[in-house]
Design a protein around this motif. Structure first.
Motif, mmCIF file in Angstrom:
data_model
loop_
_atom_site.group_PDB
_atom_site.id
_atom_site.type_symbol
_atom_site.label_atom_id
_atom_site.label_comp_id
_atom_site.label_asym_id
_atom_site.label_seq_id
_atom_site.Cartn_x
_atom_site.Cartn_y
_atom_site.Cartn_z
ATOM 1 N N PRO A 100 25.114 51.661 -24.011
ATOM 2 C CA PRO A 100 24.404 52.177 -22.828
ATOM 3 C C PRO A 100 23.055 52.803 -23.147
ATOM 4 O O PRO A 100 22.114 52.679 -22.364
ATOM 5 N N ARG A 101 22.947 53.483 -24.281
ATOM 6 C CA ARG A 101 21.672 54.130 -24.598
ATOM 7 C C ARG A 101 20.568 53.112 -24.812
ATOM 8 O O ARG A 101 19.412 53.350 -24.457
ATOM 9 N N LEU A 102 20.905 51.953 -25.371
ATOM 10 C CA LEU A 102 19.889 50.919 -25.547
ATOM 11 C C LEU A 102 19.478 50.335 -24.202
ATOM 12 O O LEU A 102 18.291 50.070 -23.963
ATOM 13 N N ASP A 103 20.437 50.129 -23.308
ATOM 14 C CA ASP A 103 20.096 49.673 -21.953
ATOM 15 C C ASP A 103 19.172 50.673 -21.266
ATOM 16 O O ASP A 103 18.218 50.291 -20.583
ATOM 17 N N LEU A 104 19.454 51.980 -21.445
ATOM 18 C CA LEU A 104 18.625 53.013 -20.830
ATOM 19 C C LEU A 104 17.217 53.001 -21.424
ATOM 20 O O LEU A 104 16.224 53.104 -20.691
ATOM 21 N N GLN A 105 17.118 52.874 -22.741
ATOM 22 C CA GLN A 105 15.802 52.827 -23.372
ATOM 23 C C GLN A 105 14.994 51.638 -22.876
ATOM 24 O O GLN A 105 13.793 51.751 -22.602
ATOM 25 N N LEU A 106 15.642 50.486 -22.731
ATOM 26 C CA LEU A 106 14.950 49.301 -22.239
ATOM 27 C C LEU A 106 14.472 49.515 -20.807
ATOM 28 O O LEU A 106 13.322 49.205 -20.467
ATOM 29 N N PRO A 144 9.078 65.240 -28.306
ATOM 30 C CA PRO A 144 10.067 66.156 -28.870
ATOM 31 C C PRO A 144 11.240 65.413 -29.492
ATOM 32 O O PRO A 144 11.584 64.314 -29.049
ATOM 33 N N PRO A 145 11.895 66.026 -30.471
ATOM 34 C CA PRO A 145 13.123 65.454 -31.035
ATOM 35 C C PRO A 145 14.338 65.914 -30.241
ATOM 36 O O PRO A 145 14.288 66.930 -29.550
ATOM 37 N N LYS A 146 15.423 65.152 -30.366
ATOM 38 C CA LYS A 146 16.679 65.592 -29.744
ATOM 39 C C LYS A 146 17.257 66.782 -30.508
ATOM 40 O O LYS A 146 17.718 67.753 -29.903
ATOM 41 N N LEU A 147 17.261 66.681 -31.829
ATOM 42 C CA LEU A 147 17.844 67.694 -32.699
ATOM 43 C C LEU A 147 16.914 67.904 -33.893
ATOM 44 O O LEU A 147 16.031 67.072 -34.161
ATOM 45 N N PRO A 148 17.072 68.987 -34.650
ATOM 46 C CA PRO A 148 16.167 69.265 -35.759
ATOM 47 C C PRO A 148 16.082 68.130 -36.775
ATOM 48 O O PRO A 148 17.092 67.537 -37.148
ATOM 49 N N PHE A 149 14.835 67.839 -37.178
ATOM 50 C CA PHE A 149 14.523 66.890 -38.255
ATOM 51 C C PHE A 149 14.843 65.440 -37.887
ATOM 52 O O PHE A 149 14.981 64.582 -38.769
ATOM 53 N N GLU A 150 14.964 65.125 -36.607
ATOM 54 C CA GLU A 150 15.157 63.726 -36.211
ATOM 55 C C GLU A 150 13.978 62.892 -36.713
ATOM 56 O O GLU A 150 12.817 63.320 -36.641
ATOM 57 N N MET A 151 14.280 61.700 -37.221
ATOM 58 C CA MET A 151 13.252 60.793 -37.733
ATOM 59 C C MET A 151 13.415 59.415 -37.103
ATOM 60 O O MET A 151 14.524 59.003 -36.766
ATOM 61 N N GLU A 219 25.666 68.897 -25.637
ATOM 62 C CA GLU A 219 25.259 67.601 -26.188
ATOM 63 C C GLU A 219 26.303 66.529 -25.893
ATOM 64 O O GLU A 219 25.979 65.417 -25.437
ATOM 65 N N LEU A 220 27.572 66.856 -26.157
ATOM 66 C CA LEU A 220 28.634 65.871 -25.985
ATOM 67 C C LEU A 220 28.925 65.594 -24.513
ATOM 68 O O LEU A 220 29.178 64.453 -24.124
ATOM 69 N N GLY A 221 28.900 66.643 -23.701
ATOM 70 C CA GLY A 221 29.276 66.469 -22.309
ATOM 71 C C GLY A 221 28.141 66.073 -21.399
ATOM 72 O O GLY A 221 28.353 65.361 -20.411
ATOM 73 N N GLY A 222 26.924 66.534 -21.705
ATOM 74 C CA GLY A 222 25.801 66.259 -20.821
ATOM 75 C C GLY A 222 24.756 65.337 -21.406
ATOM 76 O O GLY A 222 23.796 64.999 -20.722
ATOM 77 N N ASP A 223 24.923 64.913 -22.660
ATOM 78 C CA ASP A 223 23.900 64.130 -23.345
ATOM 79 C C ASP A 223 22.549 64.837 -23.242
ATOM 80 O O ASP A 223 21.507 64.221 -23.024
ATOM 81 N N MET A 224 22.585 66.161 -23.380
ATOM 82 C CA MET A 224 21.405 67.019 -23.361
ATOM 83 C C MET A 224 21.382 67.800 -24.676
ATOM 84 O O MET A 224 22.431 68.222 -25.166
#
Length: 243
Positions: A100-106, A144-151, A219-224
């Motif tokens: 689903p996340r790839l569909d959302l990104q597209l 912005p990153p989702k979480l610290p040090f995201e690359m 993060e787990l429940g809200g994808d935030m």
């Protein structure tokens, strides 16, 4: 494997086996290196070029199978990141639909006039948030990153096809990213995954997430996501020439 070695004998550097506990009907483990090591930065960069070639070959084969719409590649390093085996490896799933996340990104990328990943490259370059670079690929800190040090690791060209990249260029940046995580963050657990959609105009990219903190209910429940380290501070810590 070495040209003078036989199948199912010593001399291999990368091999593929079925997952003993498959999450789908098509689930493979790509084992990296006959030498036992958990940290991918400890594997020579030349060997990563071979691994990338195997990734390409297995994705092609899986996506040619009936019922497989997308091959999803990911890597878990360390128990805190979900790895159950302390030997360098990655996994490949053949899925009947894209995640689903790839569909959302597209869908989101189609709503704007420019490529968001090309925009991220331009922004990271201007702000000196590029961690590693090679002729065809680079590794950057998104803002912005989702979480610290995201690359993010991605090709410079948004029309690049992951199945036909410059494996030497990608291997160089991939190994540099692994080395930065190992040396600057003191060998944390981390996850790496490939976002790629077959037969779509989509700027493929790897996302690498060091597991330096907890993922909790929001993060787990809200994808935030709550990020406690701004990108500029992460860049200073990861690019500081001092060990």
């Amino acid at each position: 494997r070495a040209t003078d070695s036989a199948p199912d004998s010593p001399g291999w550097t990368v091999r593929v086996v079925p997952n003993k506990y498959p999450a789908s009907a098509h689930h493979e483990v790509i084992i990296v290196g006959a030498s036992h090591t958990e940290q991918p930065a400890d594997v020579p960069v030349e060997q990563w070029a071979n691994v990338i070639g195997v990734w390409q070959a297995r994705i092609r084969e899986l996506e040619a199978r009936p019922g497989v719409a997308c091959a999803f590649l990911f890597k878990n390093v360390g128990r805190f990141a979900g790895a159950s085996i302390p030997h360098c490896h990655s996994q490949l799933l053949g899925l009947d639909r894209p995640p689903p996340r790839l569909d959302l990104q597209l869908a989101q990328s189609r709503k704007i006039d420019s490529c968001p990943w090309c925009d991220a490259i331009e922004q990271a370059t201007a702000r000196q948030h590029v961690l590693a670079a090679a002729p065809q690929h680079l590794c950057l800190l998104p803002d912005p990153p989702k979480l610290p040090f995201e690359m993010w690791l991605l090709p410079r060209r948004c029309d690049d096809d992951f199945l036909t990249p410059d494996t030497g260029s990608l291997a160089t940046v991939l190994h540099d990213a692994f080395r930065i995580v190992r040396d600057r963050l003191d060998r944390p657990a981390f996850n790496l995954w490939l976002h790629r959609l077959p037969d779509e105009r989509f700027h493929w990219h790897f996302e690498l997430q060091p597991r330096t903190g907890q993922v909790a209910g929001l993060e787990l429940g809200g994808d935030m996501y709550i990020n406690s380290i701004p990108t500029a501070e992460a860049a200073r810590r990861l690019l500081d020439p001092k060990p």
